[in-house]
Every structure is written in C-alpha cells, then in structure tokens.
Design a protein around this motif. Structure first.
Motif, PDB file in Angstrom:
ATOM      1  N   THR A 149     -39.515 -52.631  32.124  1.00 56.95           N
ATOM      2  CA  THR A 149     -40.677 -52.936  31.511  1.00 56.95           C
ATOM      3  C   THR A 149     -40.310 -53.846  30.370  1.00 56.95           C
ATOM      4  O   THR A 149     -40.983 -54.547  29.977  1.00 56.95           O
ATOM      5  CB  THR A 149     -41.611 -51.614  30.982  1.00 56.95           C
ATOM      6  N   ASP A 150     -39.388 -53.447  29.494  1.00 56.47           N
ATOM      7  CA  ASP A 150     -39.057 -54.197  28.386  1.00 56.47           C
ATOM      8  C   ASP A 150     -38.388 -55.716  28.884  1.00 56.47           C
ATOM      9  O   ASP A 150     -38.645 -56.531  28.364  1.00 56.47           O
ATOM     10  CB  ASP A 150     -37.588 -53.396  27.555  1.00 56.47           C
ATOM     11  N   PHE A 151     -37.922 -55.489  29.935  1.00 59.44           N
ATOM     12  CA  PHE A 151     -37.300 -56.938  30.353  1.00 59.44           C
ATOM     13  C   PHE A 151     -38.616 -58.022  30.745  1.00 59.44           C
ATOM     14  O   PHE A 151     -38.494 -59.034  30.584  1.00 59.44           O
ATOM     15  CB  PHE A 151     -36.394 -56.923  31.627  1.00 59.44           C
ATOM     16  N   ALA A 152     -39.656 -57.287  31.396  1.00 61.87           N
ATOM     17  CA  ALA A 152     -40.549 -58.199  31.816  1.00 61.87           C
ATOM     18  C   ALA A 152     -41.470 -58.635  30.493  1.00 61.87           C
ATOM     19  O   ALA A 152     -42.014 -59.627  30.568  1.00 61.87           O
ATOM     20  CB  ALA A 152     -41.543 -57.305  32.720  1.00 61.87           C
TER      21      ALA A 152
ATOM     22  N   CYS B  92     -38.420 -60.742  28.501  1.00 62.90           N
ATOM     23  CA  CYS B  92     -37.750 -61.955  28.890  1.00 62.90           C
ATOM     24  C   CYS B  92     -38.644 -62.723  30.220  1.00 62.90           C
ATOM     25  O   CYS B  92     -38.038 -62.877  31.310  1.00 62.90           O
ATOM     26  CB  CYS B  92     -36.495 -61.678  29.654  1.00 62.90           C
ATOM     27  N   PRO B  93     -39.781 -63.077  29.891  1.00 67.63           N
ATOM     28  CA  PRO B  93     -40.782 -63.780  30.729  1.00 67.63           C
ATOM     29  C   PRO B  93     -39.974 -65.091  31.253  1.00 67.63           C
ATOM     30  O   PRO B  93     -39.392 -65.831  30.660  1.00 67.63           O
ATOM     31  CB  PRO B  93     -42.069 -63.792  30.382  1.00 67.63           C
ATOM     32  N   MET B  94     -40.286 -65.318  32.637  1.00 68.70           N
ATOM     33  CA  MET B  94     -39.871 -67.046  32.878  1.00 68.70           C
ATOM     34  C   MET B  94     -40.865 -68.027  32.353  1.00 68.70           C
ATOM     35  O   MET B  94     -40.302 -69.185  31.807  1.00 68.70           O
ATOM     36  CB  MET B  94     -40.295 -67.019  34.207  1.00 68.70           C
TER      37      MET B  94
ATOM     38  N   LYS C 117     -29.363 -64.283  31.059  1.00 71.69           N
ATOM     39  CA  LYS C 117     -28.483 -63.152  31.197  1.00 71.69           C
ATOM     40  C   LYS C 117     -28.596 -62.861  29.551  1.00 71.69           C
ATOM     41  O   LYS C 117     -28.579 -61.523  29.221  1.00 71.69           O
ATOM     42  CB  LYS C 117     -27.127 -63.999  31.166  1.00 71.69           C
ATOM     43  N   GLU C 118     -28.589 -63.755  28.566  1.00 72.93           N
ATOM     44  CA  GLU C 118     -28.710 -63.396  27.218  1.00 72.93           C
ATOM     45  C   GLU C 118     -29.869 -62.401  26.913  1.00 72.93           C
ATOM     46  O   GLU C 118     -29.617 -61.616  26.122  1.00 72.93           O
ATOM     47  CB  GLU C 118     -28.653 -64.780  26.264  1.00 72.93           C
TER      48      GLU C 118
ATOM     49  N   GLU D 117     -29.689 -58.660  25.680  1.00 65.52           N
ATOM     50  CA  GLU D 117     -30.188 -57.803  24.509  1.00 65.52           C
ATOM     51  C   GLU D 117     -31.146 -56.513  24.658  1.00 65.52           C
ATOM     52  O   GLU D 117     -31.088 -55.565  23.900  1.00 65.52           O
ATOM     53  CB  GLU D 117     -31.318 -58.988  23.940  1.00 65.52           C
ATOM     54  N   VAL D 118     -31.584 -56.740  25.829  1.00 68.11           N
ATOM     55  CA  VAL D 118     -32.539 -55.304  26.347  1.00 68.11           C
ATOM     56  C   VAL D 118     -31.776 -54.140  26.605  1.00 68.11           C
ATOM     57  O   VAL D 118     -31.814 -53.125  25.907  1.00 68.11           O
ATOM     58  CB  VAL D 118     -33.304 -55.768  27.449  1.00 68.11           C
ATOM     59  N   ILE D 119     -30.461 -54.399  27.379  1.00 67.95           N
ATOM     60  CA  ILE D 119     -29.566 -53.536  27.503  1.00 67.95           C
ATOM     61  C   ILE D 119     -28.998 -52.795  26.467  1.00 67.95           C
ATOM     62  O   ILE D 119     -28.872 -51.736  26.421  1.00 67.95           O
ATOM     63  CB  ILE D 119     -28.556 -54.282  28.644  1.00 67.95           C
ATOM     64  N   LYS D 120     -28.550 -53.653  25.561  1.00 71.93           N
ATOM     65  CA  LYS D 120     -27.951 -53.185  24.227  1.00 71.93           C
ATOM     66  C   LYS D 120     -29.161 -52.317  23.349  1.00 71.93           C
ATOM     67  O   LYS D 120     -28.609 -51.286  22.874  1.00 71.93           O
ATOM     68  CB  LYS D 120     -27.573 -54.502  23.267  1.00 71.93           C
ATOM     69  N   SER D 121     -30.246 -52.992  23.471  1.00 70.70           N
ATOM     70  CA  SER D 121     -31.287 -52.125  22.705  1.00 70.70           C
ATOM     71  C   SER D 121     -31.446 -50.649  23.324  1.00 70.70           C
ATOM     72  O   SER D 121     -32.083 -49.839  22.718  1.00 70.70           O
ATOM     73  CB  SER D 121     -32.572 -52.861  22.565  1.00 70.70           C
TER      74      SER D 121
END
Ligand SMILES: *[C@@H]1O[C@H](CO)[C@@H](O)[C@H](O)[C@H]1NC(C)=O
Ligand SMILES: *[C@@H]1O[C@H](CO)[C@@H](O)[C@H](O)[C@H]1NC(C)=O
Ligand SMILES: *[C@@H]1O[C@H](CO)[C@@H](O)[C@H](O)[C@H]1NC(C)=O
Length: 625
Positions: free
Chosen positions: A305-308, A311-313, A320-321, A325-329
């Motif tokens: 959900t955070d990625f959506a 990091c939208p298209m 990747k970047e 960021e999301v993974i780290k957070s």
C-alpha cells in the motif's frame, strides 16, 4: 506493429495453456427452487465476478422475468420497479437472458430497477462460465463498483423451465445459498491474493489498489492473531524459446525470457515496460518472503500500500530507488530482499518466480489463476466484488463453526440467529444460560461452559452442569431469600457437596430452606425466666432479671458482673469461654455456670484464702458493691 504484438500475446497465451493443460474452474454455489413443485430441486449456478455474493448466507426470493428488455441491456423505465412486484413481499430475483451486452450492465440495470439479485439464463447449452467484468477502461463502466446485488449464471435449460412456469402463471420461489460456497474445515483460513504491482491498468488496477488499502487493517489483525495465513502471489508469463531475442520479449521479460509481464500501457515505445512490472512484482514477493521469515508476514500489506502511494507510475517513481525507500522506512532487511531479487539480467532461474509460476497452475478444486486480481480462499477462487465487506464475509465463511474471530460476528456482517427463539437450543431461564452459539453461517446448539463449569448434553433439549455452579451465577442454583431486609443463601462458595441451608434454616437447600422456630423446638433460649421470640432465620432472647443474654453461648450473665468486676474479670470470663469453646459447645452449655464459678474461685484463691462461706460473700459482694 500492432498485429505483430497481438499475435505474440496470443502465442504466449496458447503456449501457456498447452504447456500446463490449464483448467479454468467456475466457482459454483447452489440455487434451490422451492416452488412450483415440479421444479423443486437444487441447481448449480456460477457466481459472477462482480456484485456482492452473500458468502456464508442465503437469499430467498421470487423470480420475475421482464416483459420487455429481457436482456436487460437498456435501463428499465422509471415506472418499472421490481422492488415489490413479486407479491408476498419477497425480494425479486430478476431473470434475464444472456447476450448483447456485458453481464455487468445487466446487473446494474436490474439493481437500479430494484431487483435483489440477478439470474442470467445462458443462451446456449454449455457448461457454466464465470461472468466477468469488462477488460477495457471506459467511463461507461463507472457503475462497476456500485453493483451490490449478487449475480448468478444459470443453465439454458433451467432458464427455460423457469420461464415456462412463470407463463402459466406460477410463482417461482428460489433460494440462493452461499453457505457451502467455500470449504470451512478448521479454525484457520488460508487465503492468497494474486495481484500485480502495475497501477496503470484502469478500473481493475484501481479496484485492486483500493481493496489493498481498505482490507489492510483487517488482514493484519487476522494474521497477527493467527486466524489466517495469507500469501500474496504474482502471475508471470514466459517467453517462448524462439522469441527470446525479440524486442518484445526483451522489453517484457527478465532472466532471459523466463519471467514476463505485459507492458502496462500496451505501448513498447513509452512509459514502463513489462519487465519493470515483473521486477517490482518480484520485489514484492521477496518482501513477503523476508518478512514472513522474520515472523511478520503482515508487513507485506504495509509495503504494497505504501509503494502504491509513494511510487506510482504516473509520477515516474515506479522504480528501485523509490521501492528501497519504502522498504527502509518499514525497517525490513534490504540486503536480504535484494539478494532474493538477484540479478534480473542473468540467464538463470529465480527461485521465487519459479515457485510463483508453479503455483499458478491449478491443483485440486482451485483451477488455474487466469483473472487478475484473484482472491483464493481455502483453495477456492473468490467471486464477486473486491471490497472489504464482501471479502471479509467470504473469509469468515471459511472458518469451522464456532472458531470464527469476533470480527466476523459484528453486526452488519451477519445476523444473530440466537436472538429469535434462542435458535431452538436448550436454555435455562433462571440461570440465564443458553446452548445457542451464534456462528457466521448460522448457529449451533452446544452445551456451554459457564465460569469454568462445563455443561453436558445434546444442546437442544438437555444440558447439565458437570459440577457445582459458582454462587455468583444465579446463586449456584441454590435457595436464596430476603425478608425484613435480611438475606439468607444456601450457597457456600467452593461448595462441592451442593447447596446447604444456613444455620437457622432447614431444607434441601435448592428449592427451599425453612425457618427453624428455635423457641418452639427448644433449641435455644431455654434459660429460666428467659423470654424467647422466633424471628426469620434467627430468634430473640431476653434473660430475666438483671441478666444479659450472650447469644454465642446461649446463656445469661449478670450485667453487673461486667460493670462491677471490671476488665480484669471480663478477661477471665472471656478466657473461660474460649477454653470452654474448645471443650465443645454442648459440654460447655451444660457446665457453664459451675465452670465459671470454679474458675473464678481458683483465681481468687491465689490471692486470698477461701472457704464456702467466703465464696458466698464474694458472690454477695459482686451483687451489691
Ligand atoms: C456510485 O456510487 C458513488 C458513491 O456512492 C456515487 O458517487 C456515484 O455517482 C455512483 N456511480 C454511479 C454510476 O451511479
Ligand atoms: C510463511 O511462514 C510460515 C511459518 O513460518 C510458513 O508455514 C509458510 O509456508 C511461509 N509462507 C511462505 C510463502 O513462505
Ligand atoms: C442474560 O444474559 C445476557 C448476556 O449473557 C444478558 O444480555 C441478558 O440481559 C441476561 N438476561 C437476563 C434476564 O438476565
């Protein structure tokens, strides 16, 4: 160019179908016709992949076949309302014919005209198919999310039979039953969501995104408490050998044609490529794997959900970047995830995606996953609108009776079948306990456990406590009464032997305890000149003369003995009573007077010589000084 691509896509699909001997399974539930007599039976129908099926429930109604607009492709005119047309106040199941327009449009038109459900009669003799939503994106389909009635496809022959009955005319009553639409073997529901990180595919992607966002909270609670085991999945295609070096495969695939996804905009020249989608899907799958290994699989919901959102298209952040960021957070282990993603350019297999491709092939009753997104609950494909309420209902119907989490039994999700007539189960009105247990699919009659005491029995007519009930539960089933502001109870906590009337009463302790008339029965207050008066649960006793009644010992002592002799003597008396108490109440009662005298004598003798005369003198002085 366009034709070439189309040909390529078809080729890929064909190859997949051939190589896996794929099988699309239609999820069915049952349609029971309850009248007329000659149609009475249970028929199969296929749940539509839109609208709101009542997983775990049933819906009864009367069938109505419109006189005009029988394919329901046009909206019904305003003066046609099916809401109360069935007679008998039953909800209307609108029967329409297949053909001419999308299933979803038929359902929408039926719903707007007041139908409670739509039955679509097939227009050819064939095995049932799943009615799906339109693939294309168009403003014309903005009603899709608003379809809230359940839909089912029925066979041509059943459709014809119902129409014939309606023509006679006969009332056709039906019952749609979703209670067994999903297996419910145990107290944990396993479910999978076949999804995609692609966020630019029109209404399907939007509904998927919204579902993930809405369902996240519920999903995480269910997962954390161990009610569910969730696994996300990602569909990939693979590129046929001969095309591996083609431009198409190069832009849509990773790992040398092994794992491919369609181009998000279906345009190779712009935007993101299929391979970008595969990589993000792989990263999500890896995120889940790593999170699951660390014992926190629910973090996946946060990640996607955070990625959506982040990091939208559209904002060109689908990369990747941004993902990192999301993974780290979220505090996940980035190194492990990158290791799992591996080198996507290398000509080698990726174990995670390979497993995903294998999982795609249907096993058992599930069938292949071909529609994206697809939800699979207890190894069955979920059909219907992807929204929180509908999906939760479906998951709830996957628990074995009585094991569903409370979230399933909230109002609005289901009805409490114990409310009415106690569900036909055993009940003890005085104890206010019942054997009826509300469950998601209905109710069960099961003898309860009340405050640690188990009840045994059939649950319908009979339940019996296996031991003594605690006193705070309807006084443990014992006698209790209040009179003149005083309450007596026959329940003794930790009572193993059952109920026992309190002192001053006699009886069985359960139904009654009767007051003992101590005066009448000469059980107390028998001293000479004493006046005895019975009260409820006790008695009053007044000594004659200047004497005071000591209830504990059922005896009279001189009032002046207390005031005259003073505290020293009081102690002596108390000591004497205590010693006597040990010797036994009856013995004491018999001996009390002489005992006191001799005690006092013995003590006094230590201070002065005494004889019988002197003793009398002492007594006299007690009386007069
Ligand atoms: C669908 O429902 C939403 C919210 O209830 C509403 O705003 C929208 O107009 C509806 N769409 C159609 C086509 O009726
Ligand atoms: C997730 O972890 C659980 C328990 O550790 C395991 O049973 C399950 O198979 C794992 N799921 C996946 C997809 O690895
Ligand atoms: C019986 O118990 C239920 C809850 O267990 C309570 O809601 C209800 O008010 C009780 N009824 C009586 C008559 O005490």
């Amino acid at each position: 160019m366009r034709e070439g691509r189309l040909g390529f896509v078809i080729c890929v699909l064909l190859l997949i179908c051939e190589s896996t001997l794929g099988r699309f399974v239609v999820e069915k539930n049952s349609l029971r016709v309850t009248s007329p007599q000659n149609l009475k039976d249970t028929y199969e129908c296929a749940i539509g992949n839109f609208g709101v099926p009542q997983y775990g429930g049933t819906l009864a109604g009367a069938v109505l076949y419109p006189k005009a607009n029988q394919r329901a492709c046009r909206s019904f005119s305003d003066d046609v309302s099916f809401k109360f047309k069935s007679g008998a106040g039953l909800p209307v199941f609108l029967l329409v014919d297949r053909g001419d327009c999308y299933f979803t449009l038929k359902a929408w038109n039926a719903q707007r005209a007041g139908a409670a459900a739509i039955l679509v009669a097939d227009d050819r003799p064939e095995p049932l198919i799943t009615m799906d939503t339109p693939e294309e994106e168009s403003a014309r389909f903005n009603y899709l999310q608003n379809i809230s009635i359940p839909s089912a496809l029925i066979s041509q022959s059943l459709g014809e039979a119902i129409k014939r009955a309606l023509e006679k005319p006969e009332m056709v009553k039906v019952n749609l039953d979703w209670r067994e639409a999903l297996p419910h073997p145990d107290d944990r529901v396993e479910y999978e969501f076949w999804t995609n990180s692609n966020d630019e595919c029109g209404p399907k992607c939007d509904s998927q995104k919204n579902f993930l966002k809405d369902f996240k909270g519920v999903a995480q609670i269910l997962e954390k408490k161990g009610y569910t085991q969730f696994t996300p999945h990602y569909i990939t295609w693979y590129c046929p050998e001969a095309f591996i070096l083609s431009k198409q495969c190069k832009s849509q695939c990773i790992n040398h044609g092994r794992y491919c996804a369609p181009d998000p905009e279906e345009d190779f020249a712009r935007g993101y490529d299929g391979k970008d989608v595969v990589i993000q899907n792989l990263r999500q799958a890896c995120f889940f794997k790593v999170a699951n290994e660390s014992g926190k699989p629910w973090l996946w919901w946060d990640y996607v959900t955070d990625f959506a959102i982040r990091c939208p298209m559209k904002e060109e952040k689908y990369n990747k970047e941004c993902a990192e960021e999301v993974i780290k957070s979220l505090g996940a282990d980035l190194n492990k995830i990158n290791e799992c993603v591996g080198d996507t350019k290398a000509d080698k297999e990726n174990p995670v995606l390979k497993a995903e491709q294998e999982a795609q092939i249907g096993k058992g009753p599930r069938g292949d996953v071909t529609i994206l997104p697809t939800l699979i609950i207890n190894n069955r494909q979920f059909r219907g609108k992807l929204d929180k309420g509908t999906v939760l209902k479906a998951i709830c119907s996957g628990f074995e009776e009585t094991t569903e989490p409370v979230i399933c039994l909230r109002e609005g999700i289901e009805t409490n079948e114990c409310m009415e007539n106690n569900g036909g189960c055993w009940m003890d009105k005085t104890l206010n306990i019942t054997a009826c247990r509300d469950t998601f699919r209905g109710r069960v009659c099961q003898c309860p456990i009340v405050q640690g005491v188990k009840f045994f029995g059939d649950g319908y007519k009979h339940c019996e406590a296996s031991g003594a009930l605690p006193c705070d539960l309807n006084n443990g089933g014992c006698w209790k009464d209040t009179q003149q502001g005083r309450t007596y109870s026959a329940c003794i906590d930790d009572h193993k032997e059952g109920c026992k009337c309190p002192p001053g009463f006699r009886g069985d302790g359960v139904k009654n305890c009767e007051d003992i008339d101590e005066c009448e029965e000469k059980a107390a207050c028998q001293c000479p000149n004493c006046k005895c008066k019975n009260t409820w649960g006790s008695y009053d006793c007044k000594c004659g003369g200047n004497m005071l009644y000591i209830r504990e010992h059922d005896t009279c002592i001189s009032k002046d003995a207390i005031s005259g002799v003073g505290w020293g003597f009081m102690w002596v008396i108390i000591l004497g009573m205590a010693v006597a108490g040990v010797a036994g109440y009856a013995f004491y009662k018999y001996r009390i007077r002489t005992y006191m005298d001799s005690e006092i004598r013995a003590i006094m003798a230590q201070y002065m010589p005494l004889d019988n005369q002197a003793e009398v003198a002492v007594h006299a002085s007690h009386g007069n000084v």
